[in-house]
Design a protein around this motif. Structure first.
Motif, PDB file in Angstrom:
ATOM      1  N   ARG A 174      57.988 -21.459  48.874  1.00  0.00           N
ATOM      2  CA  ARG A 174      56.745 -22.398  48.898  1.00  0.00           C
ATOM      3  C   ARG A 174      56.485 -22.371  47.124  1.00  0.00           C
ATOM      4  N   GLY A 175      56.364 -20.986  46.698  1.00  0.00           N
ATOM      5  CA  GLY A 175      55.958 -20.943  45.027  1.00  0.00           C
ATOM      6  C   GLY A 175      56.926 -21.356  44.366  1.00  0.00           C
ATOM      7  N   MET A 176      58.278 -21.398  44.872  1.00  0.00           N
ATOM      8  CA  MET A 176      59.343 -22.128  43.951  1.00  0.00           C
ATOM      9  C   MET A 176      59.066 -23.776  43.873  1.00  0.00           C
ATOM     10  N   ILE A 177      58.837 -24.076  45.214  1.00  0.00           N
ATOM     11  CA  ILE A 177      58.452 -25.665  45.417  1.00  0.00           C
ATOM     12  C   ILE A 177      57.283 -26.119  44.352  1.00  0.00           C
ATOM     13  N   GLU A 178      56.367 -25.435  44.442  1.00  0.00           N
ATOM     14  CA  GLU A 178      54.996 -25.577  43.545  1.00  0.00           C
ATOM     15  C   GLU A 178      55.503 -25.628  42.094  1.00  0.00           C
ATOM     16  N   THR A 230      51.782 -14.817  42.956  1.00  0.00           N
ATOM     17  CA  THR A 230      50.774 -14.906  44.224  1.00  0.00           C
ATOM     18  C   THR A 230      49.669 -14.305  43.460  1.00  0.00           C
ATOM     19  N   ILE A 231      48.621 -14.450  44.249  1.00  0.00           N
ATOM     20  CA  ILE A 231      47.274 -14.071  43.742  1.00  0.00           C
ATOM     21  C   ILE A 231      47.311 -12.628  43.767  1.00  0.00           C
ATOM     22  N   GLY A 232      46.798 -12.068  42.504  1.00  0.00           N
ATOM     23  CA  GLY A 232      46.823 -10.524  42.411  1.00  0.00           C
ATOM     24  C   GLY A 232      48.141  -9.932  42.476  1.00  0.00           C
ATOM     25  N   GLN A 233      49.132 -10.555  42.243  1.00  0.00           N
ATOM     26  CA  GLN A 233      50.736 -10.104  42.625  1.00  0.00           C
ATOM     27  C   GLN A 233      50.702  -9.281  43.694  1.00  0.00           C
ATOM     28  N   SER A 234      50.041  -9.658  44.864  1.00  0.00           N
ATOM     29  CA  SER A 234      49.736  -9.002  46.210  1.00  0.00           C
ATOM     30  C   SER A 234      50.984  -9.391  47.186  1.00  0.00           C
ATOM     31  N   ASP A 272      47.386 -20.634  42.338  1.00  0.00           N
ATOM     32  CA  ASP A 272      47.194 -21.966  42.145  1.00  0.00           C
ATOM     33  C   ASP A 272      48.377 -22.229  40.817  1.00  0.00           C
ATOM     34  N   ILE A 273      49.509 -22.270  41.034  1.00  0.00           N
ATOM     35  CA  ILE A 273      50.763 -22.657  40.102  1.00  0.00           C
ATOM     36  C   ILE A 273      50.531 -23.896  39.399  1.00  0.00           C
ATOM     37  N   LYS A 274      50.083 -24.957  40.221  1.00  0.00           N
ATOM     38  CA  LYS A 274      50.044 -26.374  39.104  1.00  0.00           C
ATOM     39  C   LYS A 274      48.948 -26.162  38.190  1.00  0.00           C
ATOM     40  N   ALA A 275      47.792 -25.401  38.732  1.00  0.00           N
ATOM     41  CA  ALA A 275      46.642 -25.423  37.636  1.00  0.00           C
ATOM     42  C   ALA A 275      47.125 -24.608  36.688  1.00  0.00           C
ATOM     43  N   MET A 276      47.567 -23.572  36.916  1.00  0.00           N
ATOM     44  CA  MET A 276      48.019 -22.548  35.568  1.00  0.00           C
ATOM     45  C   MET A 276      49.137 -23.133  34.694  1.00  0.00           C
ATOM     46  N   THR A 286      47.099 -12.334  35.606  1.00  0.00           N
ATOM     47  CA  THR A 286      47.092 -13.424  34.926  1.00  0.00           C
ATOM     48  C   THR A 286      47.578 -14.409  36.498  1.00  0.00           C
ATOM     49  N   ASP A 287      46.603 -14.772  37.021  1.00  0.00           N
ATOM     50  CA  ASP A 287      46.966 -15.677  38.310  1.00  0.00           C
ATOM     51  C   ASP A 287      45.935 -16.789  38.544  1.00  0.00           C
ATOM     52  N   SER A 288      45.578 -17.404  37.494  1.00  0.00           N
ATOM     53  CA  SER A 288      44.578 -18.478  37.463  1.00  0.00           C
ATOM     54  C   SER A 288      44.369 -19.283  36.266  1.00  0.00           C
ATOM     55  N   ARG A 289      43.922 -20.476  36.403  1.00  0.00           N
ATOM     56  CA  ARG A 289      43.684 -21.375  35.296  1.00  0.00           C
ATOM     57  C   ARG A 289      42.975 -20.629  34.191  1.00  0.00           C
ATOM     58  N   GLN A 290      41.743 -19.903  34.798  1.00  0.00           N
ATOM     59  CA  GLN A 290      40.784 -19.367  33.801  1.00  0.00           C
ATOM     60  C   GLN A 290      41.717 -18.133  32.899  1.00  0.00           C
ATOM     61  N   MET A 291      42.257 -17.408  33.523  1.00  0.00           N
ATOM     62  CA  MET A 291      43.082 -16.248  32.861  1.00  0.00           C
ATOM     63  C   MET A 291      44.000 -17.074  31.867  1.00  0.00           C
TER      64      MET A 291
END
Length: 425
Positions: free
Chosen positions: A164-168, A127-131, A137-141, A99-104
């Motif tokens: 960077r993810g925390m800032i987002e 992160t994408i794919g928890q990789s 895209d944190i803001k979109a989710m 679950t890493d996108s707006r669509q999900m």
């Protein structure tokens, strides 16, 4: 639809209301809360001797859908939640696909509307794919309805990327939920580094595995200003770090799971994977620190980390089986038995940590029985004694070390938006 709950013992930390009152629900909204309501209702529930509380909110569950529906689905997980007194649950993103996108996020919310009997508030991946390689895209989710982001099941080991993810997340107005585990340090560990790992000759997981990342994440939260929530804290130093962060004025909260304040690693009876979870069952000293942390309001939330697996998976050796146990249907009873009955928490504190505080962490308008609020309510018998029986579970997962454990406290009725979604017997 009008529902009248008579003579219940109200516990509402949001307003400080405690005592015997009636509660009137009309069209999914709490309309009155006072003694002696004398109105005709479509249904009357006699709650004399029962606790009436705002519905529990679980910040940490694994519903396994999509990708692992043989373990659990949104529908079965929601039924298990209702049976446990939960009216809102937050599924973690380690599904397949992640679950890493707006669509999900939109897919989960759409499915939940038609298949779940409780509120589902999804958490997106960092992160994408928890990789751990590229930010999602944190803001979109967040715009689509994600209430937090988390890499649960692992930590983002790239510190710069995580910052960077925390800032987002801060800019999106949502918290970061941290799974604190040093990937390199944990190695192939399967049990707490202690008496049982040595007895069974199995690789251990030290407290430092959790503590190092907990300290790092708190420092990153201090640097970024993001709301940080530490998931499934299991060590005495995690409690110490959260206490220090709060004294420093940081927006840091922490959760404890019932298994971590109930059972020590020394109680593991053999090579039984129902005792295998991550973080692992810790020492007696860690348990006492967690209980004291909850008692002293250092630790804010009780969450389950509900992690269902198939019987076949859990029949394997501890070395080979997946981590995790189910928790939605045992959390209230274990909390009553281990914390309330033993004097660590008052009943009001229990509700605070299972309902009001989780709502505060998410910043949602729930966790209250105040007039005008949505009628998410749980009614429970605080005195009923019984043995936990996995054959009664609504969850597909039966993986728990607490089968047969004698407990006190049983959920009798769960109400979501004024509708009864679970009723005992």
């Amino acid at each position: 639809m009008t529902l009248l709950i008579k003579n219940g013992y109200i516990l509402d930390p949001s307003t400080g209301t405690e005592g015997s009152y009636d509660l009137l629900i009309e069209d999914g909204i709490i309309r009155e809360l006072r003694a002696g309501i004398d109105k005709t209702a479509d249904q009357v529930i006699e709650a004399n001797g029962l606790y009436v509380m705002p519905g529990f909110i679980d910040l940490h569950v694994h519903l396994r859908e999509p990708g692992y529906e043989y373990k659990e689905t949104i529908a079965t997980g929601a039924l298990a939640a209702a049976r446990g007194g939960y009216t809102t649950i937050c599924p973690m993103p380690n599904t397949n696909p992640v679950t890493d996108s707006r669509q999900m996020i939109e897919t989960i919310l759409t499915k939940a509307k038609t298949e779940a009997v409780v509120h589902i508030l999804p958490i997106g991946a960092v992160t994408i794919g928890q990789s751990g390689q590229e930010l999602a895209d944190i803001k979109a989710m967040a715009a689509a309805g994600a209430v937090a982001v988390s890499e649960d099941g692992k930590s983002v080991m790239n510190t710069a990327l995580y910052q960077r993810g925390m800032i987002e997340a801060k800019e999106a107005g949502i918290p970061v939920f941290a799974h604190c585990e040093d990937k390199e340090l944990v190695g192939k560990g399967v049990l707490n580094e202690g008496v049982k790992s040595r007895e069974f000759n199995m690789p251990g997981i030290s407290n430092a595995v959790e503590d190092i990342i907990a300290a790092r994440d708190i420092l990153l939260a201090k640097n970024t200003g993001v709301k940080l929530h530490l998931c499934h804290c299991s060590t005495r130093d995690s409690v110490t770090f959260i206490d220090m962060a709060k004294k420093d004025g940081l927006p840091v909260t922490g959760e404890v799971c019932p298994h971590h304040f109930t059972m020590a690693d020394e109680e593991i009876t053999g090579d039984d994977a129902n005792y295998k979870m991550n973080p692992p069952l810790r020492s007696r000293e860690d348990i006492m620190a967690l209980k004291e942390g909850l008692k002293n309001n250092i630790m804010d939330v009780i969450a389950t980390d509900h992690a269902p697996h198939s019987a076949e998976e859990k029949a394997k050796s501890i070395k080979e089986a997946p981590f995790g146990i189910v928790g939605l249907e045992t959390a209230f009873a274990l909390t009553m038995t281990e914390l309330v009955e033993q004097g660590y928490l008052t009943p009001m504190q229990m509700v605070e940590k299972m309902s009001l505080n989780p709502a505060k962490v998410l910043g949602i308008d729930k966790g209250s029985l105040a007039v005008g609020k949505a009628a998410d309510v749980v009614i429970a018998d605080p005195n009923e004694k019984y043995k936990i029986d996995v054959n009664e579970f609504a969850s597909k997962g039966k993986n728990t070390p607490f089968h047969g454990k004698e407990v006190v406290g049983r959920v009798k009725v769960t109400i979501v938006d004024g509708k009864i979604v679970f009723q005992d017997n």
